[in-house]
Scaffold this motif. Structure first.
Motif, short mmCIF file in Angstrom:
data_model
loop_
_atom_site.label_atom_id
_atom_site.label_comp_id
_atom_site.label_asym_id
_atom_site.label_seq_id
_atom_site.Cartn_x
_atom_site.Cartn_y
_atom_site.Cartn_z
N MET A 63 0.82 -1.22 0.00
CA MET A 63 0.00 0.00 0.00
C MET A 63 0.85 1.26 0.00
SD MET A 63 -3.13 -0.59 -0.45
CE MET A 63 -3.98 0.88 0.07
N SER A 64 2.01 1.22 0.64
CA SER A 64 2.84 2.43 0.72
C SER A 64 3.53 2.73 -0.61
CB SER A 64 3.91 2.28 1.81
OG SER A 64 4.92 1.37 1.40
N GLY A 65 3.76 1.68 -1.41
CA GLY A 65 4.49 1.87 -2.66
C GLY A 65 6.00 1.86 -2.49
N TYR A 66 6.47 1.74 -1.26
CA TYR A 66 7.91 1.67 -0.98
C TYR A 66 8.34 0.22 -0.92
CZ TYR A 66 7.93 6.59 0.45
OH TYR A 66 7.83 7.96 0.47
N GLU A 67 9.63 -0.02 -1.06
CA GLU A 67 10.21 -1.33 -0.80
C GLU A 67 10.39 -1.46 0.72
OE1 GLU A 67 10.84 -3.67 -3.08
OE2 GLU A 67 10.10 -2.33 -4.66
N ARG A 68 10.36 -2.68 1.22
CA ARG A 68 10.53 -2.89 2.67
C ARG A 68 11.81 -2.22 3.18
NH1 ARG A 68 7.94 -6.51 5.59
NH2 ARG A 68 7.41 -7.68 3.73
N GLY A 69 12.90 -2.34 2.43
CA GLY A 69 14.17 -1.75 2.84
C GLY A 69 14.14 -0.22 2.88
N GLU A 70 13.23 0.39 2.14
CA GLU A 70 13.07 1.85 2.18
C GLU A 70 12.25 2.28 3.39
OE1 GLU A 70 12.79 3.56 -2.24
OE2 GLU A 70 11.27 1.99 -1.84
N LEU A 71 11.50 1.37 3.98
CA LEU A 71 10.63 1.69 5.11
C LEU A 71 11.30 1.45 6.46
CD1 LEU A 71 7.40 0.07 3.67
CD2 LEU A 71 7.75 2.52 4.09
N ILE A 72 11.95 0.30 6.62
CA ILE A 72 12.57 -0.04 7.90
C ILE A 72 13.65 0.99 8.21
CG2 ILE A 72 13.86 -1.80 9.20
CD1 ILE A 72 10.94 -2.61 8.47
N GLY A 73 13.58 1.54 9.41
CA GLY A 73 14.55 2.54 9.84
C GLY A 73 14.12 3.97 9.56
N GLN A 74 13.00 4.14 8.87
CA GLN A 74 12.49 5.48 8.57
C GLN A 74 11.40 5.87 9.57
OE1 GLN A 74 13.55 7.73 6.20
NE2 GLN A 74 15.19 6.22 6.08
N PRO A 75 11.23 7.18 9.80
CA PRO A 75 10.12 7.62 10.65
C PRO A 75 8.79 7.31 9.98
CG PRO A 75 11.52 9.48 9.98
CD PRO A 75 12.04 8.26 9.30
N HIS A 76 7.82 6.88 10.76
CA HIS A 76 6.50 6.54 10.23
C HIS A 76 5.86 7.74 9.54
CE1 HIS A 76 2.79 4.32 9.81
NE2 HIS A 76 3.38 3.27 10.35
N CYS A 77 6.25 8.94 9.93
CA CYS A 77 5.67 10.15 9.32
C CYS A 77 6.09 10.29 7.85
CB CYS A 77 6.00 11.40 10.12
SG CYS A 77 7.75 11.76 10.27
N LEU A 78 6.92 9.38 7.36
CA LEU A 78 7.23 9.32 5.93
C LEU A 78 5.93 9.24 5.12
CD1 LEU A 78 9.57 8.71 3.77
CD2 LEU A 78 8.97 6.32 4.15
N LEU A 79 4.89 8.65 5.72
CA LEU A 79 3.62 8.45 5.04
C LEU A 79 2.61 9.57 5.33
CD1 LEU A 79 3.26 4.64 5.75
CD2 LEU A 79 4.22 5.74 3.73
N ARG A 80 3.05 10.61 6.00
CA ARG A 80 2.11 11.68 6.35
C ARG A 80 1.65 12.44 5.11
NH1 ARG A 80 3.35 17.11 9.75
NH2 ARG A 80 1.40 18.14 9.23
N HIS A 81 0.36 12.49 4.92
CA HIS A 81 -0.24 13.22 3.80
C HIS A 81 -0.46 14.67 4.24
CE1 HIS A 81 -2.96 14.41 0.62
NE2 HIS A 81 -2.61 13.32 -0.02
N PRO A 82 -0.20 15.64 3.36
CA PRO A 82 -0.38 17.05 3.74
C PRO A 82 -1.81 17.40 4.14
CG PRO A 82 0.67 16.89 1.58
CD PRO A 82 0.36 15.50 2.02
N ASP A 83 -2.80 16.58 3.75
CA ASP A 83 -4.18 16.85 4.16
C ASP A 83 -4.46 16.45 5.61
OD1 ASP A 83 -4.66 17.74 1.60
OD2 ASP A 83 -5.84 15.99 0.98
N MET A 84 -3.51 15.78 6.24
CA MET A 84 -3.70 15.37 7.64
C MET A 84 -3.23 16.49 8.58
SD MET A 84 -5.15 12.41 7.97
CE MET A 84 -4.84 12.23 9.72
N PRO A 85 -4.13 16.97 9.43
CA PRO A 85 -3.74 18.04 10.36
C PRO A 85 -2.81 17.53 11.44
CG PRO A 85 -6.00 17.35 10.77
CD PRO A 85 -5.53 16.58 9.57
N SER A 86 -1.86 18.37 11.82
CA SER A 86 -0.89 17.96 12.85
C SER A 86 -1.57 17.66 14.18
CB SER A 86 0.18 19.03 13.02
OG SER A 86 -0.40 20.27 13.37
N VAL A 87 -2.70 18.29 14.46
CA VAL A 87 -3.40 18.05 15.72
C VAL A 87 -3.84 16.59 15.83
CG1 VAL A 87 -5.70 18.77 14.89
CG2 VAL A 87 -5.14 18.96 17.30
N ALA A 88 -4.14 15.93 14.71
CA ALA A 88 -4.53 14.52 14.75
C ALA A 88 -3.36 13.67 15.25
CB ALA A 88 -4.98 14.05 13.37
N PHE A 89 -2.17 13.98 14.79
CA PHE A 89 -1.00 13.22 15.22
C PHE A 89 -0.58 13.58 16.64
CE2 PHE A 89 -0.77 13.09 10.57
CZ PHE A 89 -0.86 11.72 10.42
#
Length: 159
Positions: A63-89
């Motif tokens: 679903m992310s479109g990334y390879e597993r090696g591109e995801l492991i070790g990265q901050p989860h906010c890599l997937l943050r969409h600009p439409d998501m308000p910071s208050v939700a996080f």
């Protein structure tokens, strides 16, 4: 975290600059292409206490479109969409750091600039009385609730 390169055939992709709670900034390109949630599947990931991805299942990778090696070790906010308000996080982090479960509708950004919606449950992983990380399990969201969340998030961003 690295800037996102413009997606191939990026006609219509809109450039955004995201500011993260840790002070980092990132350039992303967003399209209006939604990837439907995969029927009958769960998207699962684990992070350490700082939100760095330590494990993820194949549904998360797909679903992310990334390879597993591109995801492991990265901050989860890599997937943050600009439409998501910071208050939700902010609410998510305050809840799980207090040792409680968090539930919510989240619009995630794919590597290709598209997005997908999930209904997420995030739980703290507790060992010997202390939080050692977090597990997030995502399910197919109700389209009615997605529409409600989308309207609320637009309002939160405006205010």
């Amino acid at each position: 975290m690295l800037d996102m390169p413009p997606p191939p055939n990026a006609g219509g992709a809109i450039e955004h600059r995201l500011d993260y709670a840790d002070g980092n900034r990132r350039r992303v390109f967003v399209t209006h292409i939604e990837t439907p949630y995969p029927k009958g599947r769960l998207i699962v990931s684990r992070t350490d206490t700082r939100g760095i991805i330590t494990q993820c299942n194949q549904s998360f990778v797909d679903m992310s479109g990334y390879e597993r090696g591109e995801l492991i070790g990265q901050p989860h906010c890599l997937l943050r969409h600009p439409d998501m308000p910071s208050v939700a996080f902010r609410d998510l982090w305050e809840t799980v750091q207090a040792g409680r479960q968090w539930h919510g509708y989240v619009k995630n950004l794919r590597k290709d600039g598209g997005h997908y919606w999930v209904f997420a449950t995030v739980v703290p992983n507790i060992r010997d009385g202390r939080i050692v990380g977090y597990t997030s399990v995502r399910r197919e969201p109700s389209r009615e609730r997605v529409a409600q969340a989308e309207a609320s998030y637009k309002e939160w961003i405006r205010s």
